[in-house]
Design a protein around this motif. Sequence first.
Motif, PDB file in Angstrom:
ATOM      1  N   ALA A   1      -1.575  -3.917  -1.653  1.00 15.45           N
ATOM      2  CA  ALA A   1      -2.340  -3.192  -2.668  1.00 15.45           C
ATOM      3  C   ALA A   1      -2.274  -3.936  -3.996  1.00 15.45           C
ATOM      4  O   ALA A   1      -1.415  -4.801  -4.207  1.00 15.45           O
ATOM      5  CB  ALA A   1      -1.802  -1.767  -2.831  1.00 15.45           C
TER       6      ALA A   1
ATOM      7  N   ALA B   1       0.825  -1.211   0.000  1.00 22.14           N
ATOM      8  CA  ALA B   1       0.000   0.000   0.000  1.00 22.14           C
ATOM      9  C   ALA B   1       0.856   1.257   0.000  1.00 22.14           C
ATOM     10  O   ALA B   1       0.420   2.313  -0.471  1.00 22.14           O
ATOM     11  CB  ALA B   1      -0.937  -0.007   1.207  1.00 22.14           C
TER      12      ALA B   1
ATOM     13  N   ALA C   1      -5.551   0.148  -2.553  1.00 25.29           N
ATOM     14  CA  ALA C   1      -4.879  -0.209  -1.306  1.00 25.29           C
ATOM     15  C   ALA C   1      -5.881  -0.868  -0.373  1.00 25.29           C
ATOM     16  O   ALA C   1      -7.089  -0.614  -0.447  1.00 25.29           O
ATOM     17  CB  ALA C   1      -4.295   1.033  -0.651  1.00 25.29           C
TER      18      ALA C   1
END
Length: 267
Positions: A122, A77, A108
């Motif tokens: 993500a 992320a 994400a």
Amino acid sequence: MKCSLVLLLIFALSVQVNCLISASANPLILNRVINGHPGTPGSAPYHAHILIRQNQDDGARVGSGCLISMTHVLTTAQNVRTFSHWEIGVGNVERDRLEWREATQALAHPLFDHNTLNNNIAIITVMQPFIAGFFVEAISMPLPTDIQVPFPNAHCRFDGFGFTGPTGPFSDQLLMGIKHVTTDQVCAQTYPHIAHSLVNNFCAQGLQFESTFCQGDQGTALVSMVRFRLVVVGLASFTDGRCQGNIPGVFVRVTAYRNWIQQNTGL
């Protein structure tokens, strides 16, 4: 996706390689691989080199990920949050010969915590699919029943392009390193703040020459043999500020997010 015999052999031979990934002082160039062993053609057809931008005209940060399909890149992320444009390079062990795709769509994990880096995962979706072949191939995901992988002491491999010294230059070749997985107890003692979230994370440390990663190469896939399949078991999340190979680094445990990945990719 079934792993080819050639890829299995390459992975087995790569257990002796040594690689060190650490960070650059330049905030726009965050990748570094030191003392790495050069990969051979087809050795990591899933590896994704990521240029990360706030918009198309900004200078690029650098991250990594892995192809889990011809349109989806699994990464952390950190490589997605607050950014809006990505360029994904795959398909070669020479950096200047990568095949590139652009992406403006990424997701994400909704529970990503920027402070603790929990749920640091993500998915980036490229605009135009890659074409699968010997040099471009998606890495297999763990099976739904493989909820505990990787196990302590498992040997795993990570790959990356990056600096070959403290001040550069970037490596022209894909470099490889090996880590072994620690116990949860070692991980919790090293990073007490993640002791409560070890179901989502695990630690691994360098072998022999203390190969490691450092901040800036977040998202690098950690791969391992599971039931005779090469699968992605972790994503490089963070390590201590000194980036020493004898200190475990923290990886996202991919199996903890198997359902979330399936819901958002269909894989």
